[in-house]
Enzyme design. Structure first.
Site, mmCIF file in Angstrom:
data_model
loop_
_atom_site.group_PDB
_atom_site.id
_atom_site.type_symbol
_atom_site.label_atom_id
_atom_site.label_comp_id
_atom_site.label_asym_id
_atom_site.label_seq_id
_atom_site.Cartn_x
_atom_site.Cartn_y
_atom_site.Cartn_z
ATOM 1 C CB VAL A 108 -0.688 -6.340 -4.996
ATOM 2 C CG1 VAL A 108 -1.824 -6.449 -3.990
ATOM 3 C CG2 VAL A 108 0.421 -7.345 -4.685
ATOM 4 C CG HIS A 112 -5.740 -10.024 1.131
ATOM 5 N ND1 HIS A 112 -5.101 -10.729 2.123
ATOM 6 C CD2 HIS A 112 -5.307 -10.549 -0.035
ATOM 7 C CE1 HIS A 112 -4.311 -11.640 1.590
ATOM 8 N NE2 HIS A 112 -4.415 -11.553 0.274
#
Length: 182
Positions: free
Chosen positions: A83, A90
Site C-alpha cells: 500500500v 484511503h
C-alpha cells in the site's frame, strides 16, 4: 541510511512437513513478485510447501485467509501486498483495516506472517520487497514459520484451557447429618 542492525532468529526446524498459503495482492505487480519470491525461498529453506493465491487488494487478504482457515488445511499463512500513500485518506483505511484484521485472525490462533508493506513511495517499497535488500516477503514467511513451530510445540501439551477445579473430582457441598436445610 545506516541504522541499527536487526537480529534474525534461526530458522525453525520441523519434524513433519509444513504447508503454507501465500495470499498476495498483486496491485503493484513487480513489488508483489519480489515479496512472493522472498516468501517462497524462506518456506522452501525449511522443507515446506506453499500454495499461492491472488486477491484484488490488501483489504481482501485477511478475508481470503479466513476463508482458507475454514475450508482448507494449511499450517500457516503469509499475507503479502503493498500500500503506497496517495492523495486521499484511503491509505490509512487500507493500512489500518488490513493490519487489524490480520492481527485478529492471529489472536484467534492462526499462524500468519504479515508482509503487507505500508510505504510513502515506490522507492521505499522496492527496497523493502527486494530479496537482496530488506526481503520483507521472506521475513513474513519466517514469522509464520516461527508461529507454526510454537503452535506445534504447545499443541502437544495437554494443559486444559479455562477454569479447572483443583482435582478432576466434582465436589458437591454436603449437609452435616444434624443440620436442617434453611
Amino acid at each position: 541510511m545506516a541504522g541499527i542492525s536487526h537480529y534474525v532468529l534461526e530458522r525453525p526446524r520441523f519434524e513433519k512437513p509444513v504447508k503454507l498459503l501465500v495470499v498476495v495482492s498483486p496491485y503493484y505487480k513487480e513489488i508483489a513478485d519480489d515479496l512472493v519470491a522472498g516468501a517462497k525461498a524462506e518456506i522452501e529453506a525449511v522443507g515446506g510447501s506453499w500454495e499461492l493465491i491472488e486477491v484484488p487488494g490488501a483489504l481482501e487478504i485477511p478475508t481470503a485467509i479466513g476463508i482458507a482457515d475454514r475450508q482448507a488445511n494449511f499450517d500457516g499463512y503469509v499475507a503479502l501486498g503493498c500500500v503506497i500513500r496517495g492523495e486521499t485518506t484511503h491509505y490509512e483505511t487500507v493500512c489500518n483495516d488490513s493490519s487489524r484484521a490480520i492481527q485478529l485472525l492471529g489472536l484467534q490462533g492462526l499462524c500468519i506472517g504479515n508482509g503487507i508493506l505500508t510505504v510513502e513511495n515506490e522507492a521505499q517499497a522496492i527496497v523493502r520487497a527486494a530479496t537482496d535488500q530488506q526481503n520483507k516477503g521472506g521475513g513474513a514467511a519466517a514469522a509464520a514459520l516461527h508461529l507454526i513451530a510454537l503452535s506445534r510445540k504447545w499443541g502437544a501439551q495437554t494443559k486444559g484451557i479455562g477454569f479447572r477445579p483443583q482435582s478432576e473430582e466434582i465436589r458437591i457441598a454436603e449437609q452435616s447429618s444434624g443440620s436442617k436445610p434453611a
